[in-house]
Design a protein around this motif. Sequence first.
Motif, PDB file in Angstrom:
ATOM      1  N   UNK A 108      70.286 -12.401 -25.946  1.00  0.00           N
ATOM      2  CA  UNK A 108      69.353 -12.870 -24.930  1.00  0.00           C
ATOM      3  C   UNK A 108      69.130 -11.709 -23.970  1.00  0.00           C
ATOM      4  N   UNK A 109      67.884 -11.290 -23.856  1.00  0.00           N
ATOM      5  CA  UNK A 109      67.560 -10.100 -23.080  1.00  0.00           C
ATOM      6  C   UNK A 109      67.296 -10.454 -21.627  1.00  0.00           C
ATOM      7  N   UNK A 110      66.544 -11.514 -21.409  1.00  0.00           N
ATOM      8  CA  UNK A 110      66.175 -11.883 -20.046  1.00  0.00           C
ATOM      9  C   UNK A 110      65.726 -13.330 -20.005  1.00  0.00           C
ATOM     10  N   UNK A 111      65.750 -13.881 -18.799  1.00  0.00           N
ATOM     11  CA  UNK A 111      65.267 -15.245 -18.582  1.00  0.00           C
ATOM     12  C   UNK A 111      64.122 -15.188 -17.590  1.00  0.00           C
ATOM     13  N   UNK A 112      63.152 -16.067 -17.760  1.00  0.00           N
ATOM     14  CA  UNK A 112      62.066 -16.098 -16.782  1.00  0.00           C
ATOM     15  C   UNK A 112      61.537 -17.515 -16.648  1.00  0.00           C
ATOM     16  N   UNK A 113      60.768 -17.739 -15.580  1.00  0.00           N
ATOM     17  CA  UNK A 113      60.161 -19.047 -15.390  1.00  0.00           C
ATOM     18  C   UNK A 113      58.974 -19.180 -16.323  1.00  0.00           C
TER      19      UNK A 113
END
Lengths: 256, 321
Positions: free
Chosen positions: A221-226
């Motif tokens: 998992x590289x990044x989380x965003x809305x």
Amino acid sequence: VKIAVCVKHVPEQARKIDPETKRLDRSGEGAINPFDVHAVEEALKIKEARGGEVLIVTMGPAGAQDSVRKALAMGADEALLITDDAAAGSDLVATTNALAAALEKEGADLILFGQQAGDSDGAVLWAAVADRLRLPVISQVAELEVSYGKVRGKRQTEFGYDLIEAPVPAILAVSDAINEPRYPSLKGIMGARSKPQRTVTLSELGVESDGVGESGSKTTVVALSDPPPRGDTVKIEDDGSGAERIVEFIVERKLI
Amino acid sequence: VATLVFLEHHENELLKPSLGVLSKAAQLDQDVTGVVLGSGVKELASQAGEFGAAKVLVVDKPELEAPLPQPRVDALAGIVSDRGFETVLFAASVLSADVAAGLSARLQAGLNWDLTDLVEQDGGLVGKRPALGDSVYVDVGWSTEPRLALIRAGTFDPDPKTRSVEASVEELDAQFEDFSTAATMVEQAHAESEGPSIEDADVIVAGGRGLGAPENFKLVEELAQALGGAVAATRAVVDAGWYPYATQVGQTGKTVSPKLYIACGISGAIQHKVGMQSSGVIVAINKDPNAPIFEYSDLGVVGDLNEIVPKLTELVRQRRS
């Protein structure tokens, strides 16, 4: 018939991803994945019709006992919980390595899965496990027929229903339309406590630690965003004027 | 980057979602290869060129005639290993999910699913995945090659102008494992052709399990008729035999985008959502205030559909008469 049912313990509510570990937060209350309850029910129906035993297999934190107990209360005979801190963060490849090792030792005639995981929306584990165990697989089974030495599954695809046959042992992923799961009876709930529940670690299964958990995983998992904004959503309670409100809404948008 | 795209086909046609993924892949990689697995499918291969394939590999074997996943895993595992493909892309379907998952186990290759986009980032590939009922977007990657990905159906449209040159076609052999050919097709589904397709309707009224009983579909039918629209159904009620498969909207059914979609008694789980989320205006009627469908409806009405829907039908009739 020895039937193994693979179930997953999933977070019940307030689901969120931990921004630190980027893993699903599994700290709250959990419950058996609702799709898997249909697999448990189907296993119990096969057992009632043909005799045999139903083994529940799960991999997860110690809290997964709750899900196991529900399946036992429904009528399953025994349970196997693969629990090991090293298994946390396992992706498909890593989960398959651990689960297949446990299932291979148990040697079931039929291995059942639910149609998807309610938390990850994954609908892939059975086919991966089938490849590892070198067994035939039928997925999306809306109707199942078990006869001597073989199974027939009605599979729903994008084009309608296929009828597929496979020799036993086989792996089946059942749809949630296949049955209406029973509720555990009071007797079932009381009896669940005394049923055999085994716990195994990865080393007991002979699974190398670099084959599971984050080290055994091949995805990251590289990044989380809305999510992008959805636009306005309006939700109203029907106080008797619901139909009028809908008509106004679609008339305003010139849809009639 | 050496990308391979799995080209699924049905009744002698390459499927749109696969061609959409192919067109997308061609944007990321000039030198995309498509792969067609089946029996009597050589003719299909050349169709893929205009959608972006520089080359198409074909395995034409009787073991691949039925749309079953395991022989396809055998064929693909050989191709990916021998040719060193770094990325293998699939448009999600019942068949391709099983193929991708089997290949993941066979090659110990990472699989990300439900992706709605693919981007190149810092020299690597990153997938976008809406998760937890689309409440969070997760950027996912791969720590090793080959990288396997299932793209949410309907995400990318096929673009027939992607390439002007015909694809070169190469036929390959494959070896099959005994267990891979153990499952057999007894009776294969064929696309149903009766009645007008819901994919072309401007207005769709859809019914789900919340209708309570098959006979309550008449409420949905009457509203659809009043609006001049078509009737659709969820997987749950189709599997339960309440309504025909041809009307099913969702992951394993049709993908629709009418101007108006009215969902009656539909909770709106992801399986349904992916088939109708691009509708112009979504109206939902459901008695459960926590139903996920309310999160993506333009107008949600919490209430008893048995009261609201007949009233709505009457009001629409009055207005149109």
